[in-house]
Design an enzyme around this catalytic site. Structure first.
Site, PDB file in Angstrom:
ATOM      1  CE  LYS A  89      -3.918  -2.204   2.362  1.00 42.89           C
ATOM      2  NZ  LYS A  89      -4.984  -2.028   3.382  1.00 42.89           N
ATOM      3  CE1 TYR A 122      -9.448  -3.146   0.477  1.00 45.99           C
ATOM      4  CE2 TYR A 122      -8.943  -1.086  -0.645  1.00 45.99           C
ATOM      5  CZ  TYR A 122      -8.557  -2.150   0.150  1.00 45.99           C
ATOM      6  OH  TYR A 122      -7.255  -2.213   0.611  1.00 45.99           O
ATOM      7  CG  PHE A 139     -13.948   2.581   6.673  1.00 45.79           C
ATOM      8  CD1 PHE A 139     -14.744   2.008   7.664  1.00 45.79           C
ATOM      9  CD2 PHE A 139     -13.343   1.753   5.746  1.00 45.79           C
ATOM     10  CE1 PHE A 139     -14.938   0.625   7.710  1.00 45.79           C
ATOM     11  CE2 PHE A 139     -13.525   0.371   5.793  1.00 45.79           C
ATOM     12  CZ  PHE A 139     -14.327  -0.191   6.777  1.00 45.79           C
ATOM     13  CB  THR A 179      -7.745  -5.248   9.866  1.00 44.38           C
ATOM     14  OG1 THR A 179      -8.216  -6.473   9.303  1.00 44.38           O
ATOM     15  CG2 THR A 179      -8.022  -4.101   8.919  1.00 44.38           C
ATOM     16  CG  ASN A 229      -3.786  -2.157   6.899  1.00 40.01           C
ATOM     17  OD1 ASN A 229      -3.588  -1.861   5.726  1.00 40.01           O
ATOM     18  ND2 ASN A 229      -4.859  -2.807   7.293  1.00 40.01           N
ATOM     19  CG  HIS A 282      -5.279  -6.615  -0.139  1.00 41.99           C
ATOM     20  ND1 HIS A 282      -6.493  -6.751   0.479  1.00 41.99           N
ATOM     21  CD2 HIS A 282      -5.225  -7.595  -1.080  1.00 41.99           C
ATOM     22  CE1 HIS A 282      -7.153  -7.768  -0.069  1.00 41.99           C
ATOM     23  NE2 HIS A 282      -6.410  -8.295  -1.026  1.00 41.99           N
ATOM     24  CD  GLU A 327      -8.365 -10.201  -3.154  1.00 45.44           C
ATOM     25  OE1 GLU A 327      -7.222 -10.490  -2.777  1.00 45.44           O
ATOM     26  OE2 GLU A 327      -9.249  -9.799  -2.373  1.00 45.44           O
TER      27      GLU A 327
HETATM   28  N1  UDP Z   1     -10.186  -0.409   6.779  1.00 43.24           N
HETATM   29  C1  UDP Z   1     -10.296   0.842   7.370  1.00 43.24           C
HETATM   30  N2  UDP Z   1     -11.114   0.972   8.465  1.00 43.24           N
HETATM   31  C2  UDP Z   1     -11.787  -0.076   9.005  1.00 43.24           C
HETATM   32  C3  UDP Z   1     -11.656  -1.359   8.400  1.00 43.24           C
HETATM   33  C4  UDP Z   1     -10.838  -1.490   7.288  1.00 43.24           C
HETATM   34  O1  UDP Z   1      -9.691   1.804   6.914  1.00 43.24           O
HETATM   35  O2  UDP Z   1     -12.498   0.104  10.000  1.00 43.24           O
HETATM   36  C5  UDP Z   1      -9.301  -0.568   5.612  1.00 43.24           C
HETATM   37  C6  UDP Z   1      -7.958  -1.203   5.996  1.00 43.24           C
HETATM   38  O3  UDP Z   1      -6.927  -0.566   5.265  1.00 43.24           O
HETATM   39  C7  UDP Z   1      -8.116  -2.647   5.560  1.00 43.24           C
HETATM   40  C8  UDP Z   1      -9.034  -2.495   4.340  1.00 43.24           C
HETATM   41  O4  UDP Z   1      -9.901  -1.441   4.665  1.00 43.24           O
HETATM   42  O5  UDP Z   1      -6.872  -3.257   5.262  1.00 43.24           O
HETATM   43  C9  UDP Z   1      -9.809  -3.731   4.002  1.00 43.24           C
HETATM   44  O6  UDP Z   1     -10.538  -4.148   5.115  1.00 43.24           O
HETATM   45  P1  UDP Z   1     -10.636  -5.682   5.517  1.00 43.24           P
HETATM   46  O7  UDP Z   1     -11.699  -5.796   6.576  1.00 43.24           O
HETATM   47  O8  UDP Z   1     -10.794  -6.507   4.292  1.00 43.24           O
HETATM   48  O9  UDP Z   1      -9.240  -5.961   6.248  1.00 43.24           O
HETATM   49  P2  UDP Z   1      -7.935  -6.781   5.794  1.00 43.24           P
HETATM   50  O10 UDP Z   1      -8.414  -7.967   5.016  1.00 43.24           O
HETATM   51  O11 UDP Z   1      -7.081  -5.847   4.972  1.00 43.24           O
HETATM   52  O12 UDP Z   1      -7.241  -7.168   7.075  1.00 43.24           O
HETATM   53 MG    MG Z   2      -9.673  -7.998   3.377  1.00 40.98          MG
END
Ligand code: UDP
Ligand code: MG
Length: 159
Positions: free
Chosen positions: A14, A54, A62, A96, A117, A120, A131
């Site tokens: 990212k 997404y 968000f 996450t 974070n 991905h 994906e």
């Molecule tokens: N995200 C965020 N706020 C939240 C949850 C997710 O900004 O409350 C962002 C975060 O960067 C995350 C991405 O959205 O990596 C995708 O969310 P997901 O729940 O799929 O988490 P991941 O699979 O990346 O752990």
């Molecule tokens: Mg995810």
């Protein structure tokens, strides 16, 4: 125990990792783990691909914030291959929320944020397939035989 499967998984490095010069460190962690790099490129994401990628978060408040962040700079996308690669990569990625992720994971070691974070990583084999097809053309995926399989896996895991 079920025989472990060879899988591919999709990683996006990212914009926060790019800006913080962590790209090499992140790729290095996946390489050192023993995952095989089968595709990689630097691209700029747009609204269409982000809405797709997404899609599960489209209704969240968000969503516009992460979309703006993810298209504000280039990202690096890669596909990694290995036995049970999807779950293995999720383990070394960490949860996450970066500031709560386990020490030793990528997010645990490098992130204080939920949005910024670092990476991905695909969350299931089914989503990994989708994906990889979303980000790579078939000819961009390289099948190659690695030379260190004998020391990477047990004999029965290599069959
Ligand atoms: N995200 C965020 N706020 C939240 C949850 C997710 O900004 O409350 C962002 C975060 O960067 C995350 C991405 O959205 O990596 C995708 O969310 P997901 O729940 O799929 O988490 P991941 O699979 O990346 O752990
Ligand atoms: Mg995810």
């Amino acid at each position: 125990m079920a025989k472990p499967r060879e899988e591919k998984t999709l990683i996006i490095i990212k914009p926060d990792a790019l800006n913080r010069s962590l790209v090499g460190e992140i790729i290095s962690r996946f390489e050192r783990k023993g995952l095989k790099l089968v595709a990689m490129k630097m691209i700029r994401l747009d609204d269409a691909i982000l809405a797709d990628h997404y899609g599960h978060l489209a209704d969240k408040p968000f969503f516009p914030r992460i979309a703006k962040f993810m298209k504000g700079w280039p990202v690096i996308v890669l596909a990694l291959e290995g036995l049970e690669a999807v779950a293995s990569v999720r383990l070394i990625t960490g949860e996450t929320m970066g500031r709560r992720a386990d020490a030793g994971t990528i997010r645990g070691d490098f992130s204080m944020s939920v949005q910024a974070n670092i990476v991905h990583a695909s969350d299931s084999v089914e989503n990994a397939v989708k994906e990889i097809n979303r980000f790579f053309k078939p000819e961009e995926l390289h099948g190659w035989e690695r030379l260190d399989l004998e020391v990477l896996y047990a004999e029965d895991e290599r069959e």
